[in-house]
Design an enzyme around this catalytic site. Structure first.
Site, PDB file in Angstrom:
ATOM      1  N   HIS A 108       0.828  -1.193   0.000  1.00  0.00           N
ATOM      2  CA  HIS A 108       0.000   0.000   0.000  1.00  0.00           C
ATOM      3  C   HIS A 108       0.866   1.248   0.000  1.00  0.00           C
ATOM      4  CE1 HIS A 108       0.385   1.356   4.261  1.00  0.00           C
ATOM      5  NE2 HIS A 108       0.581   0.084   4.527  1.00  0.00           N
ATOM      6  N   ASP A 127       6.150   3.379   6.241  1.00  0.00           N
ATOM      7  CA  ASP A 127       4.966   2.525   6.215  1.00  0.00           C
ATOM      8  C   ASP A 127       4.009   3.159   5.209  1.00  0.00           C
ATOM      9  OD1 ASP A 127       2.593   1.164   6.638  1.00  0.00           O
ATOM     10  OD2 ASP A 127       2.335   1.818   8.706  1.00  0.00           O
ATOM     11  N   GLU A 130      -5.138   1.428   2.755  1.00  0.00           N
ATOM     12  CA  GLU A 130      -4.832   0.340   3.683  1.00  0.00           C
ATOM     13  C   GLU A 130      -5.070   0.793   5.112  1.00  0.00           C
ATOM     14  OE1 GLU A 130      -2.234  -2.163   6.344  1.00  0.00           O
ATOM     15  OE2 GLU A 130      -2.256  -0.008   6.064  1.00  0.00           O
ATOM     16  N   GLU A 131      -4.653   2.019   5.389  1.00  0.00           N
ATOM     17  CA  GLU A 131      -4.706   2.520   6.765  1.00  0.00           C
ATOM     18  C   GLU A 131      -6.143   2.708   7.239  1.00  0.00           C
ATOM     19  OE1 GLU A 131      -2.148   2.507   8.522  1.00  0.00           O
ATOM     20  OE2 GLU A 131      -0.396   2.796   7.249  1.00  0.00           O
ATOM     21  N   ASP A 138       4.533  -5.445   3.320  1.00  0.00           N
ATOM     22  CA  ASP A 138       4.188  -4.360   4.248  1.00  0.00           C
ATOM     23  C   ASP A 138       5.327  -4.255   5.263  1.00  0.00           C
ATOM     24  OD1 ASP A 138       2.788  -2.355   5.594  1.00  0.00           O
ATOM     25  OD2 ASP A 138       0.879  -3.405   5.466  1.00  0.00           O
ATOM     26  N   HIS A 192       4.160   4.502  12.508  1.00  0.00           N
ATOM     27  CA  HIS A 192       3.154   5.551  12.711  1.00  0.00           C
ATOM     28  C   HIS A 192       3.718   6.742  13.492  1.00  0.00           C
ATOM     29  CE1 HIS A 192      -0.752   3.299  11.564  1.00  0.00           C
ATOM     30  NE2 HIS A 192       0.258   2.971  10.793  1.00  0.00           N
TER      31      HIS A 192
END
Lengths: 350, 355, 346
Positions: free
Chosen positions: A65, A175, A207-208, A230, A314
């Site tokens: 992603h 990410d 995706e998130e 990922d 994150h």
């Protein structure tokens, strides 16, 4: 382009989850020279296809992603400060004293500040500042701000790529741009390898927000095998040891109910044989990755999950090792080229 | 349709009995209202009511859900009190002292176990319904375990606003009915879809979308507001027009749909607001994930006191919704492309994100 | 003529943690050397410039501090991560997710945090403590880190200035490079009285440089040029905002270190009014500046503090309004030009 350069370009793109479209064309341009055909769907998933040379080619879908977590404007105060909410899993702790780009009528610089320590009580300092108490400062008065920003505009982190020792790099978007970089590298490696099967590489969206882009990608490409790339948690001093995959020690190969046992066994054997460093990643749950969506898409897609260890996920300083990205791509490319699942098709029970 | 007819129509749809999974009564109220205005009406396996106005252009799906929240009888005690669970999002605090009504007309009052240290402990499993029965046997002649009831809340008009139960989402249903009855001229094929089981997980819309496979879809539902004393923050007010949804927890609306809605509203001079809902979802959430993905958005009616028996909307807002939907289904492709090229959503302006 | 704003931006790019101000001092030395009569660096590191007056009069000291808040490496931990303490007042909560440069070779590093996915409910509520933060320079292990970094090395914030919004500037270290830039600009002018321009060190860890500088200069008057707290953001009670951005330089009546000389403050206010320059009074009593040290030197010094309001000071992303910066420069200059009037009054 060298891998570190393409990763830098990828990390420089802004693709807040749900509003990735602007980055799609640039990702398509990176794919273009490495494949037979590139297309972008209505959601912004970018697909690169390479035709297989076999007589009865199947389709392998490799996804990573490219959306990133961000913020969305929920109000513009009369003072010109912006209220906002999270798009994806934002940690409130990572927001104070941070720079942003507000995608208003034109992109605007914005900053979330912090109360000067002189005015902060000891008690206050113990607590995390809740998202609701934070504001984005775009340096405009209320009237001017309202001309430039609307409720619903998205906000992305503004953070340069940091290059550190041992081929490590940090950015707010590792990410999963590191995963997209692995896709690029996989395509590059596949050019030098013979592969019988069609390969569709997909940089996916949303995706998130709950694996939403992968759902569409799996449906529209109808693959026979899914490979999801990922990130996973790397080693950190204060994280639980079973959730840590050391940086630079190789790709983490997931084992668990959501990945296909036979395909996973094959990819592990291949890594051993080809001496590609890897780590085993036991995943008892659904992993929260696109593998979870692919596995149950359509009539079911045998899927494996390859993860790049990433520290501080994150946050603005998500840190990966370029060696792991390269290793992930090598393993994916060799696995596709070897196509081990075909010879064993009859004998495997799973 | 004049104002009083419009209000009457909303009220009659809102007052129909229709907890999730039991939407038949609502369907029976709506279906005759559509007669003569559409080319085809069908009901799918889950109970979605799908009315089609044929056209050669794009397939556009408009969805409003028929179901409302309610309660489900789980146990009847020996004294005839009913224990119950929730159907959809039911707050124990809002339920105390409220009346509920079953499909057969049985009415009861919701109360709670008074031996409680603090009202903070109030949970549905410490509450019960009294239907006036004095024994289990007597109660069982009136209701059965498994029966659903809805909250009573008659429809009242006050100063341009309507108060009623179930405006979530009968107001949306009424908007679709009003739109269908306007019989707007359009090339596009329009699907007026009255969905089921939204309150329990956006379930009806999922199968309806699969059956239709539209090119584009809109959910029409109610949304929260932030304009009451000490409300939580939300930049939506009642009476300031329909909202164009940007996101909720089920969807980030497709940018093309958002810009098409915006340009339609601007051209038709319909006041509108942008909606960023941080909790809660709509049918749009399940529609957009259908098959390979369907560009989907949502238009919402600002509503106060959501999930209470006294939900409140503004009649003007609802008219705005109807007009916006009309403009949306009539818009040609050019209006959309024009907006895409303007790049005003910031999607085409990535350079600033680089550093 | 110097462009004070360009100088400001340039100075914020330089790194100068308290006690480690060399880079800032070296640049300022180059900039002001042509304008001043004497220039020297004292034992603590203060840069002291002297400018002879055209007439007689009291000695006037102008002061701004060169240092900024920073971090110091205090331990090299397992995995090659670096533990650190703050040099000057930094709220540990703002350190997460920041980029820093470590040691004299300016090794890039980042400060991470346990990912939200792995945090407990308590983790999400409670702020991360300084002792739990680490700088990551990408070292493989402790041994490699030890070869790259020494205990006591500084880590400084790695942030570039950005102009944004309506005439706003974001930069690290606006406290007090803003004062330094104004002071350098003021030294271009010759005044009737003797002027000592002092660029001081170690303000952030206890107003230390100003102590020796003022002892050496023994001025009669001192004006301190600062970047000060400003928190004019929503949901803050107005009396706790300290200062407002865009309302001109802030004058201090009293803080934790000083009560300003009232006649001097009044004189500055009078000057501002005469020249139509905006000004405001700092509303909170927190913090302290070099003025405290200077006032207590020798037999005592008449001091006043003039400061550019800076949002988010002591973070890497402080913000000022260019109008305020410009107004402070004009107000300081106008005040100095008519300062002899004040000498007459007292």
């Amino acid at each position: 382009m060298e891998l570190n350069d393409s990763l830098k370009v990828l990390c420089g793109l802004s693709a807040v989850t749900g509003r990735e479209k602007g980055a799609a064309s640039q990702i398509a341009a990176l794919f273009e020279p490495l494949c037979d055909e590139v297309r972008t769907d209505a959601f912004g998933n970018v697909y690169a296809s390479c035709r297989g040379e076999g007589r009865n080619p199947r389709t392998v879908l490799v996804t990573a992603h490219y959306d990133e977590i961000g913020l969305v404007v929920t109000g513009i105060e009369d003072s010109g400060f912006l209220r906002f909410a999270a798009m994806g899993g934002i940690d409130a702790k990572t927001l104070p004293a941070q720079e942003f780009t507000v995608f208003g009528r034109e992109p605007l610089y914005g900053v979330i500040g912090a109360k000067p320590p002189h005015l902060v009580s000891a008690e206050e300092m113990e607590k995390v500042i809740p998202i609701d108490d934070l504001r984005i400062d775009i340096g405009y008065s209320g009237d001017e701000a309202k001309k430039r920003v609307r409720v619903g505009d998205v906000v992305g982190f503004r953070f340069p790529v940091i290059e550190m020792k041992n081929n490590r790099m940090a950015s707010n978007a590792m990410d999963n741009r590191s995963g997209v970089a692995a896709l690029l590298e996989t395509l590059r490696l596949l050019k030098g390898l013979r592969h019988d099967d069609h390969v569709v590489v997909a940089a996916t969206v949303q995706e998130e927000l709950g694996l939403r882009g992968a759902v569409a990608a799996a449906f529209s490409t109808a693959p026979d095998l899914g490979i999801v790339v990922d990130v996973c948690h790397a080693d950190m001093p204060d994280a639980p040891p079973d959730d840590q995959f050391p940086l630079g020690k190789g790709v983490a190969i997931a084992i668990g109910p959501i990945v296909h046992p036979a395909r996973t066994k094959e990819v592990i054997e291949l890594a051993k044989r080809e001496r590609i460093p890897y780590q085993l990643d036991p995943e008892p749950g659904d992993t929260g990755t696109e593998a979870a969506a692919l596995q149950v898409a359509r009539e079911g897609i045998p899927t494996i999950l390859l993860s790049i260890p990433c520290r501080y996920m994150h946050s603005t300083v998500e840190t990966i090792s370029l060696d792991d990205v390269r290793g992930t791509a090598q393993l994916a490319a060799r696995f596709i080229a070897a196509g081990p699942w075909k010879e064993k098709e009859g004998g495997t029970t799973c | 349709m004049n104002d009083s007819n419009f209000v009457e129509m909303i009220a009659s749809i809102a007052q129909a009995f229709g907890p999730s999974g039991n939407e038949r009564n609502v369907r029976e109220v709506i279906e005759p209202m559509l007669s003569g205005c559409v080319d085809e009406v069908r009901v799918d396996a889950l109970g979605n009511l799908i009315a089609v106005k044929k056209g050669a252009g794009k397939k556009i799906m408009l969805a409003a859900h028929m179901d409302e929240i309610g309660v489900l009888v789980t146990f009847i005690d020996e004294k005839g009190f009913l224990r119950f669970g929730n159907v959809g999002g039911v707050s124990p605090f809002i339920s105390v002292g409220m009346r509920v009504i079953f499909e057969n007309g049985t009415v009861g009052t919701v109360w709670y176990e008074e031996k409680m240290d603090s009202m903070k402990e109030l949970k549905l499993d410490r509450m019960f319904i009294d239907i006036g029965a004095v024994s289990r046997e007597e109660a069982e002649t009136m209701v059965c375990v498994g029966d659903m009831a809805v909250f009573c809340g008659e429809a009242v008009e006050t100063n341009g606003r309507i108060i009623s139960k179930a405006l979530d989402d009968r107001a949306g249903c009424a908007a679709l009915v009003a739109l269908a009855r306007m019989m707007p001229e359009t090339e596009n094929e329009v699907y007026y879809v009255f969905t089921v089981q939204e309150e329990v997980g956006l379930r009806g819309a999922r199968t309806a979308a699969w059956g239709i496979m539209p090119d584009m879809a809109l959910a029409v539902d109610v949304t929260d507001v932030g304009d009451m004393p000490e409300s939580h923050h939300m930049a939506v007010s009642i009476g300031k027009g329909p909202t164009i949804k940007i996101k909720d927890s089920s969807i980030v609306c497709h940018p093309d749909v958002v810009s098409r809605l915006r340009s339609c509203a601007e051209k038709a001079e319909i006041p509108f607001q942008y909606e960023v809902l941080t909790a809660g979802g709509t049918d749009a959430g399940s529609i957009h994930l259908t098959a390979g993905g369907i560009p989907t958005g949502a238009v919402s009616i600002p509503t106060r006191f959501l999930h209470s028996p006294s939900e409140m909307i503004s009649v003007e807002d609802l008219k705005g919704v109807v007009n916006l939907l009309a403009a949306f289904i009539q818009a040609g492709e050019e209006s959309q492309e024009e907006d895409l090229s303007s790049g005003q959503d910031g999607e085409d302006t990535n350079d600033a994100g680089e550093n | 003529m110097l462009n004070p704003y360009e100088l400001l931006k340039e100075l914020t790019r330089l790194h100068g943690g308290s006690g480690d101000e060399d880079a800032v001092r070296d640049r300022l030395t180059e900039v002001i050397r042509p304008f001043v009569d004497e220039l020297h660096t004292d034992a603590t590191g203060n840069l002291i410039a002297f400018k002879k007056g055209t007439g007689s009069g009291p000695r006037v000291m102008l002061s701004a501090h060169m240092d900024e808040v920073s971090l110091m490496i205090t331990h090299i931990a397992d995995m090659g991560l670096l533990r650190f303490r703050t040099v000057g007042g930094i709220d540990p909560r703002i350190l997460i997710g920041k980029r820093v440069l470590v040691g004299p070779d300016r090794l890039p590093g980042v400060i991470g945090t346990k990912p939200i996915h792995l945090q407990t409910a308590a983790d999400r509520k409670n702020a991360t403590k300084l002792k739990d933060l680490r700088i990551d320079i990408g070292a493989n292990d402790k041994t490699q880190a030890e070869n790259l970094v020494k205990l006591g090395d500084r880590a400084v914030f790695d942030y570039e200035p950005v102009e944004f919004g309506d005439n706003k500037l974001m930069a690290k270290g606006l406290d007090d490079r803003a004062g330094c830039a104004v002071l350098a600009w003021l030294l271009q002018e010759r005044y009737t009285f003797d002027v000592y321009g002092c660029f001081t060190v170690q303000e952030e860890i206890g107003l230390r440089g100003a102590k020796t500088a003022s002892f050496a200069v023994m001025p009669d008057y001192a004006i301190i040029l600062e970047g000060t707290t400003c928190y004019d953001v929503p949901d803050t009670k107005e009396h706790l905002m300290s200062t407002w951005l865009g309302k001109g330089p802030a004058l201090t009546i009293m803080d934790r270190a000083v009560i300003s000389n009232r006649p001097l403050v009044d004189f500055i206010v009078e000057t501002a009014r005469q020249n139509g320059i905006p000004y405001q009074f700092k509303q909170t009593l927190s913090g302290g500046t070099d003025a405290g040290r200077i006032q207590g030197s020798g037999e005592g010094v008449k001091v006043a503090t003039m400061a550019v309001p800076c949002r988010y000071i002591h973070t890497p992303v402080s913000v000022l309004d260019r109008g305020d910066f410009d107004a402070m420069r004009r107000l300081a200059s106008a005040t100095l030009k008519r300062l002899p009037e004040l000498f007459g009054r007292t």
